[in-house]
Scaffold this active site. Structure first.
Site, PDB file in Angstrom:
ATOM      1  CE1 TYR A   9       4.316  -6.285   3.773  1.00  0.00           C
ATOM      2  CE2 TYR A   9       3.429  -8.647   2.840  1.00  0.00           C
ATOM      3  CZ  TYR A   9       3.323  -7.570   2.891  1.00  0.00           C
ATOM      4  OH  TYR A   9       2.668  -7.148   0.992  1.00  0.00           O
ATOM      5  CG  ASP A  60      -1.643  -1.452   1.130  1.00  0.00           C
ATOM      6  OD1 ASP A  60      -2.513  -1.660   0.459  1.00  0.00           O
ATOM      7  OD2 ASP A  60      -2.291  -1.383   2.518  1.00  0.00           O
TER       8      ASP A  60
END
Length: 244
Positions: A111, A52
């Site tokens: 992540y 994002d």
């Protein structure tokens, strides 16, 4: 046509995410333009994921197809780094089998989400400041429980275009790096849009006492995004690793 993998990293601060956007610059767009310029043909790249806006990648993999089967991969990586902006770096380019796909051939992604619990001007760009006490023991208990969850609909951004919200999380934990700095590590076969930041936001609600462990589990199992915690800022999120 020969398929090639590009291994790269980027600082996502000034980009509207990985994927090409109609209203802002993206990492994919910049990489495609650079490759097209060097190879003197229109090149499209496919990434292993779609980070994002503002999110970073210490490791991203992308593939492209080219009619030149004997590219000098070392020279191409060198030339790419000469024309790419300083916030995008290519580590290597390599030929791969025609059926190897940067996104669909990946078996796992990891992540990290970074936080700091004490005001620090040198952490602010790539870590999220949280100025309250957190129960990391409880947060780790909840993170471990997530490894047994199958459906992560509660952490999927509303309106996201996905066929399934099922994910297989193999690792989720909080790691302490100093007295005031931590990161949340999560590994899964796939991630939903906004999933990691929503998971972190809900774990933080648990750690600061806003919700109980029982409530945390009910939120996850309910599958309702509005029940979960707020999405955390993107600047502290890094795509750390991809496995094939």
């Amino acid at each position: 046509m020969q398929r090639y993998f590009i291994h790269l990293s980027y600082d996502g601060t000034r980009y509207h995410g990985w994927q090409v956007q109609p209203n802002g610059i993206s990492v994919q767009e910049v990489l495609q333009k650079s490759l097209s310029t060097l190879l003197r043909q229109g090149i499209e790249v496919v990434g292993a994921g779609r980070t994002d806006a503002g999110v970073h990648a210490r490791m991203m993999v992308a593939h492209f197809d080219c009619g030149q089967p004997s590219l000098d991969c070392g020279q191409l990586a060198y030339r790419l780094n000469r024309i790419l902006p300083q916030d995008i770096a290519v580590y290597r380019v390599e030929p791969v089998a025609a059926d190897k796909h940067a996104r669909f051939s990946a078996t796992s992604r990891t992540y990290h989400y970074y936080i700091h619990t004490y005001k620090n001007p040198f952490e602010r760009l790539y870590s999220c400041p949280l100025g309250y006490q957190l129960d990391f023991g409880l947060m780790n208990e909840a993170a471990e429980w997530l490894c047994g969850v199958e459906d992560f609909k509660a952490f999927c951004k509303a309106g996201a275009d996905v066929k399934t919200t099922l994910c297989h999380v193999t690792q989720a934990r909080w790691v302490r790096t100093s007295d005031t700095t931590w990161y949340f590590e999560i590994t899964a076969n796939r991630f939903l849009r906004n999933m990691v930041r929503a998971v972190v936001g809900t774990l933080v609600d648990l750690g600061r006492g806003k919700i109980s462990m029982e409530e945390f589990k009910k939120i996850v199992l309910s599958g309702t995004r509005s029940d979960a915690g707020e999405s955390m800022p993107g600047n502290a999120l890094f795509l750390e690793d991809i496995q094939y």
